[in-house]
Design an enzyme around this catalytic site. Structure first.
Site, short mmCIF file in Angstrom:
data_model
loop_
_atom_site.label_atom_id
_atom_site.label_comp_id
_atom_site.label_asym_id
_atom_site.label_seq_id
_atom_site.Cartn_x
_atom_site.Cartn_y
_atom_site.Cartn_z
CG ASP A 105 103.03 4.29 -23.77
OD1 ASP A 105 101.91 4.77 -24.05
OD2 ASP A 105 103.20 3.18 -23.22
NE ARG A 161 102.26 0.87 -15.14
CZ ARG A 161 102.60 -0.16 -15.94
NH1 ARG A 161 103.50 -1.03 -15.58
NH2 ARG A 161 101.99 -0.28 -17.10
CB CYS A 168 110.33 -3.60 -8.46
SG CYS A 168 108.96 -2.89 -9.38
NE ARG A 222 99.01 -5.46 -27.16
CZ ARG A 222 98.59 -4.73 -28.20
NH1 ARG A 222 97.44 -4.99 -28.78
NH2 ARG A 222 99.32 -3.72 -28.63
CB CYS A 241 114.34 1.37 -12.88
SG CYS A 241 114.26 -0.44 -12.93
CG ASP A 297 107.16 6.29 -20.81
OD1 ASP A 297 106.78 6.57 -21.97
OD2 ASP A 297 107.21 5.12 -20.37
NE ARG A 338 97.86 2.29 -23.42
CZ ARG A 338 98.81 2.91 -22.72
NH1 ARG A 338 98.63 4.11 -22.28
NH2 ARG A 338 99.93 2.29 -22.45
CE1 TYR A 339 97.72 0.18 -27.59
CE2 TYR A 339 98.63 -1.07 -25.76
CZ TYR A 339 98.68 0.01 -26.61
OH TYR A 339 99.69 0.93 -26.47
CB CYS A 389 110.26 3.41 -12.51
SG CYS A 389 108.69 2.52 -12.55
CE LYS A 449 104.28 -0.07 -24.34
NZ LYS A 449 102.98 -0.47 -23.77
C1 LIG Z 1 102.64 -1.67 -23.44
C2 LIG Z 1 101.30 -2.10 -23.14
C3 LIG Z 1 100.80 -3.30 -23.62
C4 LIG Z 1 101.63 -4.24 -24.49
O1 LIG Z 1 101.78 -3.72 -25.75
P1 LIG Z 1 102.54 -4.58 -26.88
O2 LIG Z 1 102.70 -3.60 -27.98
O3 LIG Z 1 101.68 -5.73 -27.19
O4 LIG Z 1 103.84 -5.02 -26.28
C5 LIG Z 1 99.51 -3.66 -23.33
N1 LIG Z 1 98.73 -2.86 -22.58
C6 LIG Z 1 99.16 -1.70 -22.09
C7 LIG Z 1 98.25 -0.88 -21.28
C8 LIG Z 1 100.47 -1.27 -22.34
O5 LIG Z 1 100.91 -0.12 -21.84
S1 SF4 Z 2 110.86 0.01 -14.44
FE1 SF4 Z 2 109.58 0.40 -12.61
S2 SF4 Z 2 108.14 -1.31 -12.54
FE2 SF4 Z 2 109.84 -1.94 -13.88
S3 SF4 Z 2 111.31 -3.00 -12.50
FE3 SF4 Z 2 111.96 -0.86 -12.67
S4 SF4 Z 2 110.99 0.11 -10.86
FE4 SF4 Z 2 109.88 -1.82 -11.22
#
Ligand SMILES: *Cc1c(COP(=O)(O)O)cnc(C)c1O
Ligand code: SF4
Length: 343
Positions: free
Chosen positions: A305, A108, A99, A90, A103, A268, A86-87, A106, A312
């Site tokens: 986010d 995801r 996992c 990174r 959680c 989220d 996305r960025y 979560c 974010k």
């Molecule tokens: C959160 C996230 C990151 C990391 O973002 P930072 O602000 O550097 O911690 C990188 N890629 C994606 C897709 C993310 O959701």
């Molecule tokens: S937040 Fe989601 S991905 Fe992260 S440890 Fe918990 S269950 Fe796993």
């Protein structure tokens, strides 16, 4: 030592709903706790800040307003399997989609614990090729799922591949394992981290000081000794940590353990998580209090986010108000306002 009140005589946690409904929750979303997490619960009851994060609750079957299966829009930024980009500088690399624990809030949750558990070798190779092919990528973030659930040998393979990509400068790991399953922080795992030629930043996911058991503390010590730069990520969760005192205790405990609080995430809009959600106004008020109590090293950035995959952004309370061209009213930590003008 805290005493652990075991589940009641029906052998079910208190306050989460009846057994049949809980089975429906478990059929929809993965459920798993570890002995470490169970120990960290003072009671298997809905008002315990650790139990609430992990034990299924029938409210997860409710669909709340604005909730989506992909609340932060990962899908739109996934050029190949196992990568979210996305960025420009990174990427997330997701070598595992399971996992140590699940959680309940979560973001995801529609993905983890149900798709293929580990990214198959050919898909991992394609994901690494993607990273190799884009010189803008300076930082690779192992996320998931939980990357520290992989065997040390598998993790070593990924590290070796990343070390051979010259433009990758930093390896970052996002993990719940150091607090939720500290037994996995073994000598073998630490040897892989310590052997990394590139700096390893490890962001541990932890939401309440009660999760920082003796074993969790030991695992963080080992990771620090293995040369990792330790950061933390927390999610602001109703009924878990949505007050300044609880977060102050958590952040101070982390700093004592050489962990720099990095982000406090606004929750989220994942499906069935409305009972965890606080408002942005409540979060900002908590951060305003913490700004006046905590040092810079104790204080994370409050992050949202933006739903829809827009990324974010920091949403900390703003103390700067425009007062005309190049002029501002700035509020200090006592709430007094000062005038600041550009010369
Ligand atoms: C959160 C996230 C990151 C990391 O973002 P930072 O602000 O550097 O911690 C990188 N890629 C994606 C897709 C993310 O959701
Ligand atoms: S937040 Fe989601 S991905 Fe992260 S440890 Fe918990 S269950 Fe796993």
């Amino acid at each position: 030592m805290m005493t652990v009140r075991k589940p009641n005589k029906n052998n079910r946690p208190e306050g989460f709903g009846d057994a049949e409904d809980l089975n429906r929750v478990a059929a929809r979303y993965a459920v798993r706790v570890t002995p470490a997490v169970y120990e960290a619960m003072q009671a298997a009851a809905a008002d315990d800040p650790v139990a609430r994060q992990y034990l299924p609750d029938t409210r997860e079957l409710e669909d709340g307003a604005g909730e989506t299966p992909d609340p932060i829009g990962d899908g739109a930024h996934s050029p190949v399997s196992g990568i979210v980009h996305r960025y420009p500088d990174r990427v997330l690399l997701m070598p595992a989609l399971h996992c140590a624990v699940y959680c309940r809030y979560c973001f995801r949750r529609e993905k983890v614990g149900r798709d293929e558990a580990v990214l198959p070798d050919e898909k991992l190779a394609a994901a690494l090729d993607y990273i190799r092919g884009d010189e803008n990528i300076k930082e690779v973030i192992l996320s998931g799922g939980d990357p520290l659930i992989l065997s040390p040998r598998r993790l070593a393979g990924i590290f070796t591949a990343l070390e051979e990509i010259a433009h990758v400068e930093i390896i970052r790991i996002h993990s719940r394992v150091p607090v939720a399953d500290p037994q996995r922080i073994t000598k073998q795992l630490c040897a892989v981290l310590e052997g990394s030629a590139k700096p390893v930043y490890l962001a541990v996911h932890v939401n309440h000081a009660q999760e920082l058991t003796r074993d969790a503390e030991k695992s963080l010590k080992k990771l620090h000794a293995a040369g990792c730069v330790l950061l933390s990520q927390s999610v602001l969760l109703k009924g878990v940590n949505d007050d300044a005192d609880t977060l102050e205790t958590l952040f101070r405990a982390l700093v004592r353990l050489r962990v720099k609080p990095y982000y406090l995430h606004h929750p989220d809009r994942a499906a069935g998580t409305a009972h965890f959600r606080v408002t942005l106004a409540e979060g900002r008020e908590i951060m305003r209090i913490l700004q006046s109590r905590l040092s810079g090293i104790c204080r994370p950035v409050y992050m949202l986010d933006i739903p829809g995959g827009y990324g974010k952004v920091a949403v900390d309370p703003c103390r700067l108000h425009s007062a005309g061209k190049n002029a501002y009213h700035i509020e200090d930590i006592h709430g007094n306002t000062h005038f600041y003008a550009q010369e």
